[in-house]
Design a protein around this motif. Structure first.
Motif, PDB file in Angstrom:
ATOM      1  N   ARG A  79      -1.023  -7.766  -1.351  1.00 26.07           N
ATOM      2  CA  ARG A  79       0.278  -8.149  -1.368  1.00 26.07           C
ATOM      3  C   ARG A  79       0.977  -6.955  -0.711  1.00 26.07           C
ATOM      4  O   ARG A  79       0.235  -5.483  -0.901  1.00 26.07           O
ATOM      5  N   ILE A  80       1.925  -6.955  -0.664  1.00 22.76           N
ATOM      6  CA  ILE A  80       3.117  -5.817  -0.080  1.00 22.76           C
ATOM      7  C   ILE A  80       3.940  -5.577  -1.407  1.00 22.76           C
ATOM      8  O   ILE A  80       4.610  -6.749  -1.650  1.00 22.76           O
ATOM      9  N   VAL A  81       4.079  -4.355  -2.079  1.00 20.89           N
ATOM     10  CA  VAL A  81       4.983  -4.170  -3.185  1.00 20.89           C
ATOM     11  C   VAL A  81       5.902  -3.301  -2.970  1.00 20.89           C
ATOM     12  O   VAL A  81       5.783  -2.140  -2.211  1.00 20.89           O
ATOM     13  N   VAL A  82       7.284  -3.533  -3.207  1.00 15.68           N
ATOM     14  CA  VAL A  82       8.453  -2.826  -3.004  1.00 15.68           C
ATOM     15  C   VAL A  82       9.072  -2.368  -4.311  1.00 15.68           C
ATOM     16  O   VAL A  82       9.314  -3.519  -4.861  1.00 15.68           O
ATOM     17  N   ALA A  83       9.208  -1.188  -4.626  1.00 15.06           N
ATOM     18  CA  ALA A  83       9.933  -0.704  -5.949  1.00 15.06           C
ATOM     19  C   ALA A  83      11.441  -0.682  -5.748  1.00 15.06           C
ATOM     20  O   ALA A  83      11.801   0.122  -4.730  1.00 15.06           O
ATOM     21  N   LEU A  84      12.664  -1.178  -6.537  1.00 14.38           N
ATOM     22  CA  LEU A  84      13.891  -1.055  -6.549  1.00 14.38           C
ATOM     23  C   LEU A  84      14.207  -0.112  -7.621  1.00 14.38           C
ATOM     24  O   LEU A  84      13.790   0.001  -8.463  1.00 14.38           O
TER      25      LEU A  84
ATOM     26  N   LEU B  96      -1.037   2.832   7.326  1.00  7.31           N
ATOM     27  CA  LEU B  96      -2.258   2.434   8.080  1.00  7.31           C
ATOM     28  C   LEU B  96      -3.269   2.344   6.951  1.00  7.31           C
ATOM     29  O   LEU B  96      -3.866   3.543   6.728  1.00  7.31           O
ATOM     30  N   VAL B  97      -3.810   1.122   6.807  1.00  8.36           N
ATOM     31  CA  VAL B  97      -4.892   0.878   6.014  1.00  8.36           C
ATOM     32  C   VAL B  97      -5.912   0.123   6.487  1.00  8.36           C
ATOM     33  O   VAL B  97      -5.734  -0.709   7.621  1.00  8.36           O
TER      34      VAL B  97
ATOM     35  N   PRO C 240       0.896  -1.129  -0.170  1.00  7.99           N
ATOM     36  CA  PRO C 240       0.030  -0.122  -0.091  1.00  7.99           C
ATOM     37  C   PRO C 240       0.865   1.236   0.006  1.00  7.99           C
ATOM     38  O   PRO C 240       1.889   1.377   0.819  1.00  7.99           O
ATOM     39  N   LEU C 241       0.248   2.264  -0.705  1.00 13.56           N
ATOM     40  CA  LEU C 241       1.183   3.522  -0.860  1.00 13.56           C
ATOM     41  C   LEU C 241       1.117   4.370   0.524  1.00 13.56           C
ATOM     42  O   LEU C 241      -0.032   4.688   0.923  1.00 13.56           O
TER      43      LEU C 241
ATOM     44  N   THR D 129       0.535  -1.375   8.793  1.00 12.63           N
ATOM     45  CA  THR D 129      -0.680  -1.772   9.549  1.00 12.63           C
ATOM     46  C   THR D 129      -1.673  -1.848   9.135  1.00 12.63           C
ATOM     47  O   THR D 129      -2.123  -0.973   8.018  1.00 12.63           O
ATOM     48  N   VAL D 130      -2.311  -3.070   8.905  1.00 13.20           N
ATOM     49  CA  VAL D 130      -3.465  -3.448   8.524  1.00 13.20           C
ATOM     50  C   VAL D 130      -4.693  -3.672   9.619  1.00 13.20           C
ATOM     51  O   VAL D 130      -4.543  -4.504  10.657  1.00 13.20           O
ATOM     52  N   ASP D 131      -5.533  -2.853   9.726  1.00 16.05           N
ATOM     53  CA  ASP D 131      -6.505  -2.844  10.641  1.00 16.05           C
ATOM     54  C   ASP D 131      -7.861  -2.773  10.052  1.00 16.05           C
ATOM     55  O   ASP D 131      -8.312  -1.841   9.771  1.00 16.05           O
TER      56      ASP D 131
END
Length: 418
Positions: A65-70, A58-59, A42-43, A155-157
């Motif tokens: 999924r979790i996405v990470v850009a290199l 916090l979403v 999440p952004l 954090t996912v709530d």
């Protein structure tokens, strides 16, 4: 840094679509800058992020999924250096195992890493993503520069705050009208509530109107109803919370729920050795009507005495709304007084008063003008002076005191105040 893309063309002149991955990189000069990583889903501070802190995401809606850009603007990312070993993932400080708890995905065309659960979206919790953690392999660019240790917290709530009624306790029996009810709000996932989201109008207490709320800290909020002098009626009290009384930091609104408790009355009397008069305001909720139960621990001589047909008659049990004579013994210790406590609810049944003399009592304070029509004044017995005194207009009848009334005809009368 230059990236080279080989684009093919067929005999008809059709050009291949632009390839996503370069065929070669050439670095002109020196690439001394390490690659970087950024969280893209999440952004951080994106439309779904409920936390403005750039160091926290916090979403409310669980992502898939979790996405990470290199990123590396000079020599580009060395795709061969990207593997599951370059990243660790924890949920609520508990390490998750790649291949069992999550899947590691890498798209070399976009240089993005995906961390996804085996099935479904991410469950509620605080996720910590560590890139190039100490002692493990690191992502590198094509010049060999390693990615510095980088950490992201998501954090996912998706769970709404949960209320519990602490004062008075839910389903309790109490004699104290506090003037408020206290609700403890807890968020099972992620901590504090949003300030100012609790609204008094969304919480109701039966028989009274709400005035204000007061935050006591630690998620405890008091909802006041007696600023204007209102009090609760004895009996069952219902506390109802509508949708959205509070919301947590993720924006999850509370759901409707109802609590309850019972407010009873309490009357305290003091008996002394010798003859005493008293009235029974109501049957004790924790005792029976038998004399032995009501006067347990008090040395009573003989039976109780009450009025019946104009005469005093003995009895071994009590009834609410009636007055009694009782003789208390002086024990060897020389004790001067004995405390007698009544706790319960007023009877809903009216008293049947006879023509002539009646010995009665009330469950709550009552103005003398509320008595039925009498022949003469009501009278009460003064224990200290051993004399009877009249009760005049403007005075108040008190619970636990026995009063003598003389009626000209039989009357049905309810002894508690409306």
């Amino acid at each position: 840094s230059y990236a080279f893309y080989a684009v093919a063309r067929d005999y008809a002149g059709n050009v291949e679509a632009t390839p996503l991955q370069a065929d070669a990189h050439i670095l002109v000069g020196t690439d001394a800058l390490p690659p970087a990583a950024s969280l893209t889903d999440p952004l951080d501070n994106g439309p779904d992020d409920q936390d403005s802190d750039p160091a926290a995401v916090l979403v409310r809606e669980p992502p898939s999924r979790i996405v990470v850009a290199l990123l590396d603007e000079d020599s580009g990312i060395d795709d061969a250096s990207v593997a599951a070993s370059v990243v660790t993932l924890q949920r609520d400080a508990i390490p998750l195992a790649e291949g069992t708890d999550f899947r590691f995905l890498f798209d070399g065309g976009t240089d993005t890493i995906g961390l996804a659960p085996p099935t479904g979206p991410l469950v509620d919790g605080t996720y910590t993503v560590s890139m190039a953690p100490t002692g493990r392999a690191s992502v590198q660019d094509n010049a060999g520069n390693p990615l510095p240790t980088t950490t992201f917290t998501i954090t996912v709530d998706s769970t709404a705050p949960t209320p519990s009624m602490t004062l008075p306790e839910a389903d309790s029996v109490t004699v104290d009208d506090l003037g408020y009810v206290e609700i403890l709000w807890t968020d099972p996932d992620r901590g504090p509530l949003l300030d100012g989201t609790s609204v008094t109008s969304a919480l109701t207490v039966s028989g009274v109107s709400m005035d204000r709320e007061e935050s006591m800290g630690d998620g405890r909020i008091r909802y006041w109803y007696n600023d204007d002098g209102e009090t609760l009626d004895p009996g069952a009290v219902e506390v109802s919370l509508a949708t959205g009384v509070v919301a947590d930091r993720a924006g999850n609104a509370s759901v409707p729920i109802t609590f309850g408790f019972t407010l009873e009355l309490e009357v305290l009397l003091s008996l002394t050795p010798g003859w005493n008069t008293l009235s029974v305001p109501f049957l004790p909720s924790t005792k029976g009507a038998a004399m032995a139960d009501v006067f347990a621990g008090i040395p009573i001589a003989g039976p109780l005495w009450r009025m019946d047909g104009g005469c005093l008659v003995p009895c071994l049990a009590v009834a609410p709304g009636l007055g009694y004579w009782v003789f208390v013994l002086r024990e060897g210790g020389g004790r001067g007084t004995y405390d007698l406590r009544f706790q319960g609810l007023p009877s809903s049944q009216p008293q049947q008063l006879e023509a002539g003399w009646n010995m009665i009592g009330v469950a709550e304070e009552l103005d003398v003008s509320a008595l039925p029509p009498l022949l003469g004044r009501p009278w009460a017995y003064e224990r200290k002076t051993r004399h009877y005194r009249p009760v005049v207009q403007g005075q108040t009848l008190l619970p636990g005191i026995a009063y003598w009334l003389f009626l000209g005809s039989p009357t049905s009368w309810k002894p508690e105040a409306d």
